[in-house]
Design a protein around this motif. Structure first.
Motif, PDB file in Angstrom:
ATOM      1  N   GLU A  17      69.859  44.285  30.608  1.00 17.15           N
ATOM      2  CA  GLU A  17      68.920  44.188  29.495  1.00 17.15           C
ATOM      3  C   GLU A  17      69.606  44.126  28.130  1.00 17.15           C
ATOM      4  O   GLU A  17      68.937  43.943  27.118  1.00 17.15           O
ATOM      5  CB  GLU A  17      67.974  45.405  29.521  1.00 17.15           C
ATOM      6  CG  GLU A  17      66.995  45.418  30.691  1.00 17.15           C
ATOM      7  CD  GLU A  17      65.940  44.335  30.573  1.00 17.15           C
ATOM      8  OE1 GLU A  17      65.457  44.073  29.465  1.00 17.15           O
ATOM      9  OE2 GLU A  17      65.607  43.728  31.612  1.00 17.15           O
ATOM     10  N   TYR A  76      58.354  54.991  33.013  1.00 16.20           N
ATOM     11  CA  TYR A  76      58.703  54.121  31.884  1.00 16.20           C
ATOM     12  C   TYR A  76      59.723  53.018  32.177  1.00 16.20           C
ATOM     13  O   TYR A  76      59.814  52.050  31.424  1.00 16.20           O
ATOM     14  CB  TYR A  76      59.243  54.982  30.725  1.00 16.20           C
ATOM     15  CG  TYR A  76      58.229  55.963  30.190  1.00 16.20           C
ATOM     16  CD1 TYR A  76      57.148  55.526  29.419  1.00 16.20           C
ATOM     17  CD2 TYR A  76      58.335  57.316  30.462  1.00 16.20           C
ATOM     18  CE1 TYR A  76      56.209  56.424  28.932  1.00 16.20           C
ATOM     19  CE2 TYR A  76      57.403  58.225  29.977  1.00 16.20           C
ATOM     20  CZ  TYR A  76      56.335  57.778  29.210  1.00 16.20           C
ATOM     21  OH  TYR A  76      55.412  58.673  28.737  1.00 16.20           O
ATOM     22  N   LYS A  78      61.343  49.718  33.277  1.00 17.20           N
ATOM     23  CA  LYS A  78      60.880  48.386  33.659  1.00 17.20           C
ATOM     24  C   LYS A  78      61.930  47.704  34.512  1.00 17.20           C
ATOM     25  O   LYS A  78      63.125  47.918  34.345  1.00 17.20           O
ATOM     26  CB  LYS A  78      60.602  47.542  32.407  1.00 17.20           C
ATOM     27  CG  LYS A  78      59.473  48.069  31.544  1.00 17.20           C
ATOM     28  CD  LYS A  78      59.250  47.170  30.331  1.00 17.20           C
ATOM     29  CE  LYS A  78      58.110  47.688  29.471  1.00 17.20           C
ATOM     30  NZ  LYS A  78      57.894  46.835  28.276  1.00 17.20           N
ATOM     31  N   GLU A  79      61.472  46.846  35.423  1.00 12.81           N
ATOM     32  CA  GLU A  79      62.411  46.110  36.263  1.00 12.81           C
ATOM     33  C   GLU A  79      63.240  45.174  35.391  1.00 12.81           C
ATOM     34  O   GLU A  79      62.697  44.411  34.596  1.00 12.81           O
ATOM     35  CB  GLU A  79      61.641  45.294  37.316  1.00 12.81           C
ATOM     36  CG  GLU A  79      62.491  44.776  38.460  1.00 12.81           C
ATOM     37  CD  GLU A  79      63.024  45.896  39.338  1.00 12.81           C
ATOM     38  OE1 GLU A  79      64.094  45.693  39.933  1.00 12.81           O
ATOM     39  OE2 GLU A  79      62.387  46.962  39.412  1.00 12.81           O
TER      40      GLU A  79
END
Length: 298
Positions: A17, A76, A78-79
């Motif tokens: 990310e 909370y 996220k993938e």
């Protein structure tokens, strides 16, 4: 089994990310939080609880953060996006085979083993050394170790940020050498409480390289979809081999010689790690992309 998968999954998510110019910083920031709370506050907290109640109560309290972390992640997290396309990428068998043929991954496994060997050798016998040789109380020893852990919060971020600027390889080489000086400082200044704390606080910057050899360099050397498997493999081999060899050899040396011996062993292993870092290939996007641009112009 429950604890093992956590760090590889969390750090591979952070890497996937993160933008290229902040990837190491973000990974270092996450790891620094672990250093602050895990290595910094935990020794003081566990010792304080044990002294007021008992060690069994201390273990019960230390289990609470695990439940909190599980709740936060389930609610909370996220993938992560592992592909630029909408269709998810599924790693093939050849992708996994390629991991064991990747030069940086192989070197990360070797340095991971050496890092864990040094860490478990010095870490296992440091409290005993401080109490038996340095003649400190258990609380004084825990404070020294806690200060050591707290400063890692800052140094992990600093070293990771430096690697984003000057590259992964030179950063790893520089700070793995600094890490060699940590056992030297313990052996030189163990009789001076404040000088020992100051020297460990400053030299702890050397351990910032762990973020690079375990997560960043191997993670940038393989496809995003297999980053978690790659880092998990490095941690697995490093902890199984290094975590076994470090305390075992350190214990044999301590019994045969003195409690100085595990520190000398840690110094030797750390220096071997430093020499191996010369073999890494640069993976920092800022440096790799610049090299590609130059080669295209030529």
């Amino acid at each position: 089994m429950a604890e093992g998968p956590a760090i590889p999954l969390i750090q591979s998510t952070v890497m996937a990310e993160s933008s290229e110019n902040r990837r190491a910083f973000n990974v270092g920031f996450v790891l620094s939080g672990a250093a602050l709370f895990g290595e910094g506050l935990t020794p003081i907290l566990s010792t304080a609880i044990a002294s007021h109640f008992d060690w069994r109560s201390s273990f019960y309290v230390l289990a609470i953060p695990g439940f909190i972390i599980a709740y936060i992640l389930s609610k909370y997290l996220k993938e992560p996006k592992l592909s630029t396309t909408t269709k998810p990428y599924k790693p093939s068998l050849s992708d996994y085979k390629g991991v064991l043929q990747n030069r940086n991954v192989i070197l990360s496994i070797i340095t991971g083993i050496l890092y864990m060997t040094s860490l478990f050798s010095s870490g296992t016998f440091l409290p005993l050394f401080l109490i038996d040789v340095g003649k400190y109380t258990a609380m004084q020893a825990s404070i020294i170790i806690s200060v050591y852990g707290v400063v890692l919060f800052v140094w992990n971020i600093v070293v990771a940020s430096i690697s984003d600027k000057i590259g992964r390889k030179p950063t790893t080489m520089i700070f793995s050498f600094v890490a060699c000086l940590i056992p030297v400082a313990v052996m030189l200044f163990y009789s001076n409480y404040f000088l020992l704390m100051i020297s460990l606080a400053l030299l702890a910057i050397g351990l910032g390289y762990q973020t690079l050899i375990i997560f960043v360099i191997p993670g940038e050397s393989v496809p995003k979809a297999i980053m978690a498997s790659t880092t998990a493999l490095i941690i697995l081999i490093g902890e199984v081999i290094g975590g076994s060899i470090g305390p075992y050899v350190g214990g044999i040396l301590a019994d045969k010689f003195t409690l100085f011996a595990p520190l000398w062993f840690s110094l030797f292993v750390s220096f071997m790690l430093f020499l191996i870092t010369f073999g890494f290939k640069e993976t920092a996007p800022s440096k790799v992309n610049k090299t590609l641009l130059v080669s295209k112009k030529i």
